[in-house]
Design an enzyme around this catalytic site. Structure first.
Site, PDB file in Angstrom:
ATOM      1  N   GLU A 189       0.822  -1.210   0.000  1.00 44.10           N
ATOM      2  CA  GLU A 189       0.000   0.000   0.000  1.00 44.10           C
ATOM      3  C   GLU A 189       0.857   1.261   0.000  1.00 44.10           C
ATOM      4  O   GLU A 189       0.521   2.246  -0.646  1.00 44.10           O
ATOM      5  CB  GLU A 189      -0.939  -0.005   1.208  1.00 44.10           C
ATOM      6  CG  GLU A 189      -2.117  -0.935   1.057  1.00 44.10           C
ATOM      7  CD  GLU A 189      -3.019  -0.558  -0.124  1.00 44.10           C
ATOM      8  OE1 GLU A 189      -3.298   0.635  -0.310  1.00 44.10           O
ATOM      9  OE2 GLU A 189      -3.411  -1.460  -0.876  1.00 44.10           O
TER      10      GLU A 189
ATOM     11  N   CYS B 103     -12.772   2.377 -14.850  1.00 45.01           N
ATOM     12  CA  CYS B 103     -13.116   3.785 -14.610  1.00 45.01           C
ATOM     13  C   CYS B 103     -11.819   4.579 -14.486  1.00 45.01           C
ATOM     14  O   CYS B 103     -11.505   5.148 -13.447  1.00 45.01           O
ATOM     15  CB  CYS B 103     -13.959   3.903 -13.341  1.00 45.01           C
ATOM     16  SG  CYS B 103     -14.736   5.523 -13.155  1.00 45.01           S
TER      17      CYS B 103
ATOM     18  N   CYS C 174     -17.096   2.989 -19.933  1.00 49.93           N
ATOM     19  CA  CYS C 174     -18.412   2.805 -19.319  1.00 49.93           C
ATOM     20  C   CYS C 174     -19.137   1.591 -19.902  1.00 49.93           C
ATOM     21  O   CYS C 174     -19.968   0.980 -19.221  1.00 49.93           O
ATOM     22  CB  CYS C 174     -19.245   4.060 -19.489  1.00 49.93           C
ATOM     23  SG  CYS C 174     -18.468   5.526 -18.757  1.00 49.93           S
TER      24      CYS C 174
ATOM     25  N   CYS D 114     -18.518  -1.334 -17.735  1.00 47.46           N
ATOM     26  CA  CYS D 114     -18.577  -1.089 -16.293  1.00 47.46           C
ATOM     27  C   CYS D 114     -19.858  -1.662 -15.661  1.00 47.46           C
ATOM     28  O   CYS D 114     -20.957  -1.399 -16.150  1.00 47.46           O
ATOM     29  CB  CYS D 114     -18.511   0.415 -16.040  1.00 47.46           C
ATOM     30  SG  CYS D 114     -18.574   0.826 -14.294  1.00 47.46           S
TER      31      CYS D 114
ATOM     32  N   CYS E   7     -24.973   4.990 -12.993  1.00 50.62           N
ATOM     33  CA  CYS E   7     -23.852   5.895 -12.689  1.00 50.62           C
ATOM     34  C   CYS E   7     -24.249   7.339 -13.007  1.00 50.62           C
ATOM     35  O   CYS E   7     -24.649   7.667 -14.128  1.00 50.62           O
ATOM     36  CB  CYS E   7     -22.635   5.504 -13.512  1.00 50.62           C
ATOM     37  SG  CYS E   7     -21.284   6.697 -13.394  1.00 50.62           S
TER      38      CYS E   7
HETATM   39  S1  SF4 Z   1     -20.145   4.040 -15.709  1.00 49.76           S
HETATM   40 FE1  SF4 Z   1     -19.489   5.509 -14.155  1.00 49.76          FE
HETATM   41  S2  SF4 Z   1     -18.261   4.310 -12.698  1.00 49.76           S
HETATM   42 FE2  SF4 Z   1     -18.441   3.103 -14.584  1.00 49.76          FE
HETATM   43  S3  SF4 Z   1     -16.636   3.625 -15.841  1.00 49.76           S
HETATM   44 FE3  SF4 Z   1     -18.286   5.004 -16.474  1.00 49.76          FE
HETATM   45  S4  SF4 Z   1     -17.989   6.809 -15.198  1.00 49.76           S
HETATM   46 FE4  SF4 Z   1     -16.835   5.158 -14.217  1.00 49.76          FE
END
Ligand code: SF4
Length: 383
Positions: A38, A193, A200, A203, A209
């Site tokens: 970390e 992200c 997206c 995602c 989102c």
């Molecule tokens: S949907 Fe939202 S959380 Fe997912 S990659 Fe796109 S901006 Fe990021």
């Protein structure tokens, strides 16, 4: 706004299929190994950290081994990773843990945060990843995911933005599978992200989102409200060469940039550098100026004006306490800032040795100094 308590439920199936499960610190995730990883990962990409982590834990497999090390040895293994205060703090904390706790890292957030170099997020990561305790983290990747998903428009560096994001981080952290959730949200920020090009389409959080819905993904997290130009400092460094590939080095003070590392003799300006050369080697001394290099740190830019001086048979006249001859052809194990190492290598091979890019505070390649107006914002760092 999406329900923060549902975030883990959406992320974990994605993590099981697409997350990273074979990082070196995930194998045998002891508190010590998680702590070292970390600290190394602060401001630094996973791909960069992996070889440094492997070397470090091979040499220092536990807190006691690290505590017994010299600062020089720790900084040598840290050379090239940048932000050297992290290595010094790690060593100081290890010595404190051995002296006060028999070598066992504490397992409460308060006691962890009392150690040098451990902040709230690092303490949370140690508790979550090594102990499976419900503890929140908020590193750069997590901050970005939360700011976008929950549409937090405040600057994360301000008190309101930080408080809001920490509040969300706490609520989102589940009671079960906390280590997997912690790795999952870090992985999502690092691989999907991302700072520059959030993907997206891939995602698992896309359906609700906030940033995606509002078309704000590229603008969040919010930038610092008023851009402040970092000051520009300038120093001169002198490469004094002796026959056989030896270069004169001096140990830097333990505080400040590259604290405790070995470096080239440094001067505030060229007049004092030239005066030193004349005082040591007489008026025949002919140092040559090399191209100025720029190095970017978190709070300032640094222009390094390197000079090369072949001392030849008069090399003994530049020796003094606190300085050593370092052989660039058969390097010994001492901590050198990466830019200095590259300057030495370049100099011994006939050039100044820089590359083209620079990164923020780490020992990436140097770039030639250019007018301030052409300098762009330092790149964002992902893990
Ligand atoms: S949907 Fe939202 S959380 Fe997912 S990659 Fe796109 S901006 Fe990021």
């Amino acid at each position: 706004m999406p329900d923060p308590r549902q975030l883990a439920r959406k992320l974990l199936p994605w993590y099981d299929r697409h997350g990273r499960h074979d990082l070196p610190w995930q194998q045998d995730p002891t508190p010590y190994r998680v702590w070292v990883s970390e600290v190394m990962l602060q401001q630094t990409r996973v791909e960069t950290v992996i070889p440094f982590f492997k070397r470090f834990v091979r040499r220092f497999p536990d807190v006691a081994a690290l505590a017994a090390a010299s600062e020089n040895e720790v900084l040598h293994l840290w050379s090239g990773l940048g932000y050297y205060s992290r290595g010094r703090n790690l060593l100081a904390a290890a010595r404190q843990v051995v002296a006060e706790r028999g070598g066992e890292l504490p397992d409460t957030p308060e006691a962890l945060r009392a150690l040098p170099g451990i902040g709230r997020s690092t303490a949370g990561a140690i508790l979550a990843l090594a102990h499976g305790r419900r503890a929140a983290i908020l590193d750069g990747n997590v901050r970005r995911v939360l700011a976008r998903y929950f549409l937090v428009r405040e600057w994360p560096g301000g008190s309101a933005g930080a408080a809001r994001l920490w509040q969300l981080a706490e609520i989102c952290t589940p009671a079960k599978r906390v280590a997997d959730y912690t790795q999952a949200i870090m992985d999502l920020g690092a691989t999907v992200c991302t700072a520059r090009e959030p993907d997206c389409e891939r995602c698992p959080l896309a359906p609700d989102c906030g940033a995606r819905r509002e078309g704000l993904a590229a603008l969040l997290p919010a930038r610092r409200p008023v851009a402040r130009r970092r000051p520009l400092r300038r120093i001169c460094m002198l490469l004094v060469l002796r026959d056989g590939g030896d270069v004169l080095l001096e140990r830097r003070a333990s505080r400040g940039i590259w604290g405790g590392l070995w470096s080239l003799p440094e001067f505030a300006d060229r007049e004092s550098l030239l005066a030193w050369c004349v005082a040591r080697l007489g008026r025949a001394a002919r140092p040559e100026r090399l191209p100025v290099l720029r190095r970017s740190f978190t709070h300032f830019d640094l222009d390094i004006e390197p000079w090369r001086l072949r001392a030849g048979a008069a090399a003994g006249r530049v020796e003094e306490a606190g300085r050593v001859w370092y052989n660039g052809h058969t390097p010994s194990s001492i901590g050198l800032p990466a830019p200095v190492r590259r300057l030495i290598e370049g100099c011994l091979h006939g050039g100044e040795g820089p590359g083209q890019e620079s990164s923020d505070g780490k020992d990436g390649p140097l770039r030639r100094a250019r007018p301030r107006s052409r300098r762009s914002r330092p790149p964002a760092v992902a893990r």
